[in-house]
Design a protein around this motif. Structure first.
Motif, PDB file in Angstrom:
ATOM      1  N   ALA A  10      19.527  38.091  51.953  1.00  0.00           N
ATOM      2  CA  ALA A  10      19.084  39.287  52.671  1.00  0.00           C
ATOM      3  C   ALA A  10      20.150  40.373  52.621  1.00  0.00           C
ATOM      4  O   ALA A  10      19.845  41.549  52.721  1.00  0.00           O
ATOM      5  N   HIS A  11      21.391  39.976  52.464  1.00  0.00           N
ATOM      6  CA  HIS A  11      22.522  40.903  52.392  1.00  0.00           C
ATOM      7  C   HIS A  11      23.404  40.485  51.218  1.00  0.00           C
ATOM      8  O   HIS A  11      24.487  39.935  51.406  1.00  0.00           O
ATOM      9  N   PRO A  12      22.956  40.756  49.984  1.00  0.00           N
ATOM     10  CA  PRO A  12      23.667  40.241  48.812  1.00  0.00           C
ATOM     11  C   PRO A  12      25.098  40.736  48.673  1.00  0.00           C
ATOM     12  O   PRO A  12      25.934  40.037  48.102  1.00  0.00           O
ATOM     13  N   TYR A  13      25.413  41.910  49.190  1.00  0.00           N
ATOM     14  CA  TYR A  13      26.783  42.402  49.069  1.00  0.00           C
ATOM     15  C   TYR A  13      27.755  41.543  49.864  1.00  0.00           C
ATOM     16  O   TYR A  13      28.941  41.531  49.590  1.00  0.00           O
ATOM     17  N   LEU A  14      27.256  40.799  50.836  1.00  0.00           N
ATOM     18  CA  LEU A  14      28.142  39.926  51.603  1.00  0.00           C
ATOM     19  C   LEU A  14      28.688  38.788  50.749  1.00  0.00           C
ATOM     20  O   LEU A  14      29.789  38.310  50.988  1.00  0.00           O
ATOM     21  N   ARG A  15      27.915  38.351  49.733  1.00  0.00           N
ATOM     22  CA  ARG A  15      28.421  37.299  48.855  1.00  0.00           C
ATOM     23  C   ARG A  15      29.695  37.755  48.160  1.00  0.00           C
ATOM     24  O   ARG A  15      30.664  37.011  48.058  1.00  0.00           O
ATOM     25  N   ALA A  16      29.704  38.996  47.679  1.00  0.00           N
ATOM     26  CA  ALA A  16      30.901  39.520  47.010  1.00  0.00           C
ATOM     27  C   ALA A  16      32.055  39.632  47.998  1.00  0.00           C
ATOM     28  O   ALA A  16      33.196  39.283  47.677  1.00  0.00           O
ATOM     29  N   ALA A  17      31.783  40.110  49.194  1.00  0.00           N
ATOM     30  CA  ALA A  17      32.843  40.223  50.204  1.00  0.00           C
ATOM     31  C   ALA A  17      33.377  38.840  50.574  1.00  0.00           C
ATOM     32  O   ALA A  17      34.583  38.654  50.712  1.00  0.00           O
ATOM     33  N   ALA A  19      33.389  36.207  48.699  1.00  0.00           N
ATOM     34  CA  ALA A  19      34.190  35.720  47.570  1.00  0.00           C
ATOM     35  C   ALA A  19      35.592  36.315  47.625  1.00  0.00           C
ATOM     36  O   ALA A  19      36.582  35.621  47.372  1.00  0.00           O
ATOM     37  N   GLY A  20      35.696  37.591  47.967  1.00  0.00           N
ATOM     38  CA  GLY A  20      37.008  38.229  48.098  1.00  0.00           C
ATOM     39  C   GLY A  20      37.829  37.615  49.210  1.00  0.00           C
ATOM     40  O   GLY A  20      39.028  37.371  49.054  1.00  0.00           O
ATOM     41  N   VAL A  21      37.196  37.334  50.337  1.00  0.00           N
ATOM     42  CA  VAL A  21      37.899  36.711  51.462  1.00  0.00           C
ATOM     43  C   VAL A  21      38.361  35.309  51.073  1.00  0.00           C
ATOM     44  O   VAL A  21      39.500  34.914  51.355  1.00  0.00           O
ATOM     45  N   ARG A  22      37.494  34.541  50.402  1.00  0.00           N
ATOM     46  CA  ARG A  22      37.886  33.193  49.959  1.00  0.00           C
ATOM     47  C   ARG A  22      39.065  33.268  48.993  1.00  0.00           C
ATOM     48  O   ARG A  22      39.990  32.456  49.070  1.00  0.00           O
ATOM     49  N   HIS A  23      39.051  34.238  48.091  1.00  0.00           N
ATOM     50  CA  HIS A  23      40.146  34.403  47.141  1.00  0.00           C
ATOM     51  C   HIS A  23      41.465  34.643  47.866  1.00  0.00           C
ATOM     52  O   HIS A  23      42.485  34.022  47.571  1.00  0.00           O
ATOM     53  N   HIS A  24      41.456  35.554  48.843  1.00  0.00           N
ATOM     54  CA  HIS A  24      42.685  35.854  49.576  1.00  0.00           C
ATOM     55  C   HIS A  24      43.118  34.676  50.445  1.00  0.00           C
ATOM     56  O   HIS A  24      44.315  34.434  50.616  1.00  0.00           O
ATOM     57  N   THR A  25      42.163  33.928  50.979  1.00  0.00           N
ATOM     58  CA  THR A  25      42.496  32.757  51.785  1.00  0.00           C
ATOM     59  C   THR A  25      43.156  31.689  50.918  1.00  0.00           C
ATOM     60  O   THR A  25      44.147  31.080  51.326  1.00  0.00           O
ATOM     61  N   ARG A  26      42.626  31.472  49.705  1.00  0.00           N
ATOM     62  CA  ARG A  26      43.250  30.515  48.789  1.00  0.00           C
ATOM     63  C   ARG A  26      44.650  30.976  48.406  1.00  0.00           C
ATOM     64  O   ARG A  26      45.575  30.172  48.298  1.00  0.00           O
TER      65      ARG A  26
END
Length: 149
Positions: A10-17, A19-26
């Motif tokens: 329903a909010h596809p742009y959240l998937r990209a956001a 992914a960015g948060v997961r990247h920074h967390t890793r």
């Protein structure tokens, strides 16, 4: 056979956001020596927070009529996220500038000189205007929504 749609479709742009948060967390959990936050990272974080803030605003408005209690909880989350966004903005101004041309004060009346010095301020002030229209002064009294740095 049709597959069930994912909740975040329903909010596809959240998937990209996300992914960015997961990247920074890793990146934070790697064995490299920890680095303190810098202005560029806080600018990106502020952009994420304001985007989620706008999403919560939309969800609270559309949820409140059919489900008032759930809408109130979303509105509370909206206000608390605004408080977090304000604190990230304040932290941004307390960090040293990476270039000598970046001022540490908010000067929203000036044209943007490039990221991140004034883009964060303009984004914050724009979001602050929306917050003031939809939130009571009592809800906002615990924090400031103007640039005072």
């Amino acid at each position: 056979m049709t597959s069930r749609p994912r909740a975040d479709d329903a909010h596809p742009y959240l998937r990209a956001a996300n992914a960015g948060v997961r990247h920074h967390t890793r990146a934070l959990s790697t064995p490299a020596p920890p680095r303190p936050a810098d202005r560029a990272h806080l600018d990106v974080l502020h952009a994420h927070l304001t985007a989620v803030h706008q999403l919560l605003d939309h969800l609270a408005e559309t949820t409140r009529p059919p489900h008032p209690a759930a809408g109130r909880h979303l509105a509370t989350a909206h206000t608390r996220l605004w408080q977090a966004t304000s604190e990230v903005h304040a932290a941004f101004h307390l960090l040293p500038s990476t270039t000598p041309t970046q001022a540490s004060e908010c000067q929203p009346e000036r044209l943007p000189e490039g990221p991140p010095v004034l883009t964060i301020c303009q984004r914050h002030l724009t979001a602050g205007h929306i917050v003031r229209r939809k939130t009571t002064p009592t809800d906002l009294r615990a924090h400031t929504t103007t640039c005072v740095r």
